[in-house]
Design a protein around this motif. Sequence first.
Motif, PDB file in Angstrom:
ATOM      1  N   ALA A   1      26.101   6.045  12.196  1.00  0.00           N
ATOM      2  CA  ALA A   1      25.184   5.352  13.100  1.00  0.00           C
ATOM      3  C   ALA A   1      24.177   4.516  12.316  1.00  0.00           C
ATOM      4  O   ALA A   1      23.951   3.338  12.625  1.00  0.00           O
ATOM      5  N   PHE A   2      23.591   5.099  11.287  1.00  0.00           N
ATOM      6  CA  PHE A   2      22.580   4.369  10.515  1.00  0.00           C
ATOM      7  C   PHE A   2      23.209   3.227   9.727  1.00  0.00           C
ATOM      8  O   PHE A   2      22.728   2.090   9.756  1.00  0.00           O
ATOM      9  N   GLY A   3      24.293   3.517   9.002  1.00  0.00           N
ATOM     10  CA  GLY A   3      24.912   2.492   8.166  1.00  0.00           C
ATOM     11  C   GLY A   3      25.369   1.292   8.953  1.00  0.00           C
ATOM     12  O   GLY A   3      25.123   0.138   8.551  1.00  0.00           O
ATOM     13  N   SER A   4      26.027   1.523  10.083  1.00  0.00           N
ATOM     14  CA  SER A   4      26.528   0.402  10.878  1.00  0.00           C
ATOM     15  C   SER A   4      25.380  -0.415  11.463  1.00  0.00           C
ATOM     16  O   SER A   4      25.476  -1.651  11.563  1.00  0.00           O
ATOM     17  N   HIS A   5      24.292   0.250  11.819  1.00  0.00           N
ATOM     18  CA  HIS A   5      23.199  -0.476  12.450  1.00  0.00           C
ATOM     19  C   HIS A   5      22.274  -1.155  11.444  1.00  0.00           C
ATOM     20  O   HIS A   5      21.731  -2.223  11.719  1.00  0.00           O
ATOM     21  N   VAL A   6      22.107  -0.585  10.264  1.00  0.00           N
ATOM     22  CA  VAL A   6      21.324  -1.284   9.251  1.00  0.00           C
ATOM     23  C   VAL A   6      22.128  -2.485   8.736  1.00  0.00           C
ATOM     24  O   VAL A   6      21.564  -3.525   8.374  1.00  0.00           O
ATOM     25  N   ASN A   7      23.458  -2.336   8.748  1.00  0.00           N
ATOM     26  CA  ASN A   7      24.303  -3.461   8.367  1.00  0.00           C
ATOM     27  C   ASN A   7      24.185  -4.586   9.386  1.00  0.00           C
ATOM     28  O   ASN A   7      24.140  -5.771   9.022  1.00  0.00           O
ATOM     29  N   PHE A   8      24.130  -4.217  10.665  1.00  0.00           N
ATOM     30  CA  PHE A   8      23.962  -5.239  11.695  1.00  0.00           C
ATOM     31  C   PHE A   8      22.604  -5.928  11.558  1.00  0.00           C
ATOM     32  O   PHE A   8      22.479  -7.134  11.783  1.00  0.00           O
ATOM     33  N   ALA A   9      21.583  -5.168  11.170  1.00  0.00           N
ATOM     34  CA  ALA A   9      20.273  -5.779  10.916  1.00  0.00           C
ATOM     35  C   ALA A   9      20.386  -6.821   9.809  1.00  0.00           C
ATOM     36  O   ALA A   9      19.741  -7.874   9.862  1.00  0.00           O
ATOM     37  N   ALA A  10      21.226  -6.546   8.805  1.00  0.00           N
ATOM     38  CA  ALA A  10      21.452  -7.519   7.730  1.00  0.00           C
ATOM     39  C   ALA A  10      22.138  -8.760   8.275  1.00  0.00           C
ATOM     40  O   ALA A  10      21.827  -9.893   7.870  1.00  0.00           O
ATOM     41  N   VAL A  11      23.089  -8.567   9.181  1.00  0.00           N
ATOM     42  CA  VAL A  11      23.776  -9.706   9.806  1.00  0.00           C
ATOM     43  C   VAL A  11      22.776 -10.612  10.512  1.00  0.00           C
ATOM     44  O   VAL A  11      22.766 -11.831  10.326  1.00  0.00           O
ATOM     45  N   VAL A  12      21.919 -10.005  11.337  1.00  0.00           N
ATOM     46  CA  VAL A  12      20.948 -10.799  12.104  1.00  0.00           C
ATOM     47  C   VAL A  12      19.950 -11.473  11.169  1.00  0.00           C
ATOM     48  O   VAL A  12      19.618 -12.654  11.347  1.00  0.00           O
ATOM     49  N   ALA A  13      19.469 -10.745  10.163  1.00  0.00           N
ATOM     50  CA  ALA A  13      18.521 -11.327   9.209  1.00  0.00           C
ATOM     51  C   ALA A  13      19.142 -12.517   8.482  1.00  0.00           C
ATOM     52  O   ALA A  13      18.471 -13.527   8.225  1.00  0.00           O
ATOM     53  N   SER A  14      20.448 -12.419   8.171  1.00  0.00           N
ATOM     54  CA  SER A  14      21.107 -13.539   7.485  1.00  0.00           C
ATOM     55  C   SER A  14      21.187 -14.760   8.375  1.00  0.00           C
ATOM     56  O   SER A  14      21.115 -15.892   7.889  1.00  0.00           O
ATOM     57  N   ARG A  15      21.323 -14.543   9.678  1.00  0.00           N
ATOM     58  CA  ARG A  15      21.393 -15.690  10.606  1.00  0.00           C
ATOM     59  C   ARG A  15      20.051 -16.410  10.698  1.00  0.00           C
ATOM     60  O   ARG A  15      19.992 -17.592  11.026  1.00  0.00           O
ATOM     61  N   THR A  16      18.972 -15.696  10.416  1.00  0.00           N
ATOM     62  CA  THR A  16      17.651 -16.331  10.435  1.00  0.00           C
ATOM     63  C   THR A  16      17.318 -16.957   9.089  1.00  0.00           C
ATOM     64  O   THR A  16      16.286 -17.621   8.957  1.00  0.00           O
ATOM     65  N   GLY A  17      18.151 -16.715   8.079  1.00  0.00           N
ATOM     66  CA  GLY A  17      17.912 -17.264   6.742  1.00  0.00           C
ATOM     67  C   GLY A  17      16.935 -16.473   5.908  1.00  0.00           C
ATOM     68  O   GLY A  17      16.499 -16.940   4.848  1.00  0.00           O
ATOM     69  N   ASP A  18      16.579 -15.268   6.352  1.00  0.00           N
ATOM     70  CA  ASP A  18      15.625 -14.432   5.622  1.00  0.00           C
ATOM     71  C   ASP A  18      16.365 -13.668   4.524  1.00  0.00           C
ATOM     72  O   ASP A  18      16.893 -12.576   4.753  1.00  0.00           O
ATOM     73  N   LYS A  19      16.420 -14.220   3.332  1.00  0.00           N
ATOM     74  CA  LYS A  19      17.205 -13.630   2.246  1.00  0.00           C
ATOM     75  C   LYS A  19      16.635 -12.299   1.774  1.00  0.00           C
ATOM     76  O   LYS A  19      17.381 -11.385   1.419  1.00  0.00           O
ATOM     77  N   GLU A  20      15.304 -12.179   1.760  1.00  0.00           N
ATOM     78  CA  GLU A  20      14.689 -10.946   1.281  1.00  0.00           C
ATOM     79  C   GLU A  20      15.012  -9.774   2.198  1.00  0.00           C
ATOM     80  O   GLU A  20      15.393  -8.690   1.747  1.00  0.00           O
ATOM     81  N   ARG A  21      14.859  -9.989   3.504  1.00  0.00           N
ATOM     82  CA  ARG A  21      15.176  -8.928   4.458  1.00  0.00           C
ATOM     83  C   ARG A  21      16.662  -8.587   4.404  1.00  0.00           C
ATOM     84  O   ARG A  21      17.051  -7.422   4.452  1.00  0.00           O
ATOM     85  N   THR A  22      17.477  -9.620   4.328  1.00  0.00           N
ATOM     86  CA  THR A  22      18.921  -9.403   4.285  1.00  0.00           C
ATOM     87  C   THR A  22      19.296  -8.549   3.083  1.00  0.00           C
ATOM     88  O   THR A  22      20.083  -7.596   3.196  1.00  0.00           O
TER      89      THR A  22
ATOM     90  N   GLY B   1      19.080  10.247  30.346  1.00  0.00           N
ATOM     91  CA  GLY B   1      19.739  11.358  29.678  1.00  0.00           C
ATOM     92  C   GLY B   1      18.892  11.969  28.585  1.00  0.00           C
ATOM     93  O   GLY B   1      19.233  13.031  28.055  1.00  0.00           O
ATOM     94  N   GLY B   2      17.799  11.303  28.220  1.00  0.00           N
ATOM     95  CA  GLY B   2      16.898  11.826  27.203  1.00  0.00           C
ATOM     96  C   GLY B   2      17.500  11.875  25.816  1.00  0.00           C
ATOM     97  O   GLY B   2      17.095  12.688  24.981  1.00  0.00           O
ATOM     98  N   ASP B   3      18.478  10.998  25.540  1.00  0.00           N
ATOM     99  CA  ASP B   3      19.171  11.002  24.262  1.00  0.00           C
ATOM    100  C   ASP B   3      18.627   9.864  23.397  1.00  0.00           C
ATOM    101  O   ASP B   3      18.915   8.690  23.636  1.00  0.00           O
ATOM    102  N   GLU B   4      17.843  10.212  22.380  1.00  0.00           N
ATOM    103  CA  GLU B   4      17.204   9.195  21.545  1.00  0.00           C
ATOM    104  C   GLU B   4      18.224   8.402  20.729  1.00  0.00           C
ATOM    105  O   GLU B   4      18.052   7.199  20.514  1.00  0.00           O
ATOM    106  N   LEU B   5      19.280   9.052  20.266  1.00  0.00           N
ATOM    107  CA  LEU B   5      20.298   8.344  19.493  1.00  0.00           C
ATOM    108  C   LEU B   5      20.993   7.295  20.357  1.00  0.00           C
ATOM    109  O   LEU B   5      21.171   6.155  19.929  1.00  0.00           O
TER     110      LEU B   5
END
Length: 414
Positions: free
Chosen positions: A244-265, A193-197
């Motif tokens: 779109a950005f807020g929900s996905h950057v928040n999810f990145a925080a979720v995943v980073a927290s599962r790895t124990g990376d406090k700085e990234r989180t 579909g060529g939709d980057e989002l």
Amino acid sequence: MARWSDYTTGERIKILRGKSIRQSDLADMTGLSLPTVQQAEQDKRLTLQTLLRIADAIGVDTSVILGQQAPRRAMEQQDRTMMRDLSRAVHDTAAGLVPEGVEAAGLDELRDITDRCWRLYWDGRYAEAGAIAAPFITSAAARLREQAAGEQSPAWGVMSDAYRLAGYVANLMGNRDLAYAAIGQAQVAAERGGDELRQALVTSGRAWVYLRDARLADALRLAEKSAVDIEPRFSKASKNELVAFGSHVNFAAVVASRTGDKERTADYLSQSHATGARMGGEHQAHGTLFGPVSATTQAVGINLALGNTGKALTLMKSIQDDDLSALSGAATNRYQMDRAMAYADAKMWDASLDVLEKALTKDPEWGRHQALPGVIVQKIGKAGTARLRRVSELIGVAPTGANGSLPSAARTAV
């Protein structure tokens, strides 16, 4: 604790049938005689034809009835039927097969169905969302087939949304193979579909599949890529783009927290809060909901994952009951589970059980698809109270204080 393979084939059929389906009902559903069904459950006689008909009627693989594979947690008969239909829709349409007689709905109608399915999903009505998603996928495939060459991009976008929804339902219901297949087809459709989002949204969805499959490094890589690909120019960003950005950057925080990376989180949480603050309120778009309340409530669970119980309790004090009315049903329920976990971590047993019992009683349909309530009960199992027993019964989990066991196969099968 009995394992699924410890039961006889007849016992497994009876467990899978559950209390809502009588033997006579199963006979009607399969076209078999009542004595044939009774003999199968008594382990007296089970032909291949009988096995296949029973498996099809109750919506499981024959391997589950034979004890070679355990049933998925909290799956009732209607759930299994829904998952079977959803699987067929995903795999058949991916192979270019559209059932005869399926009408090609208009694009506007399909977009309306997309919104309806996401509303059901985020309200915690996963089985209903999945039941609609199956015919939705085939109708979208029929629309794509009818579109003229060179005019298929919008239809591919709808197909991507339909497959992504199927992947989310399958992932939450524990059907990892179907989740991988559906999210893979969503990616193909988004690219065509060529939709980057949409491609970034699908990337984030794949990260969630990886997260639940314990592929943490892969999940973090994709979650970060999705957030970067979606990031808008704040000075010109629309609310849809900020969601779109807020929900996905928040999810990145979720995943980073599962790895124990406090700085990234911490970095991702900061971006999440900044996005929510700029929005000023909750807003729904692209199959998700985000805003300042979402950012704060999800930060509670993220801090718990990092072991910051004190920080989580402090954040909870800033969230009022009126704030939660802006969230979806599933988001509210998840926040209540995080509250219960925070209280359990702080050894505030009564407060934890109070929150847990109220949430599960209010929305048992949502609760039966979640693993976290069982984790919380196990954590506070030493407090052998009547309330603990009531909560344990709600989720079919025996507290550690009772017998030290997790749910038996008989409890989780239905």
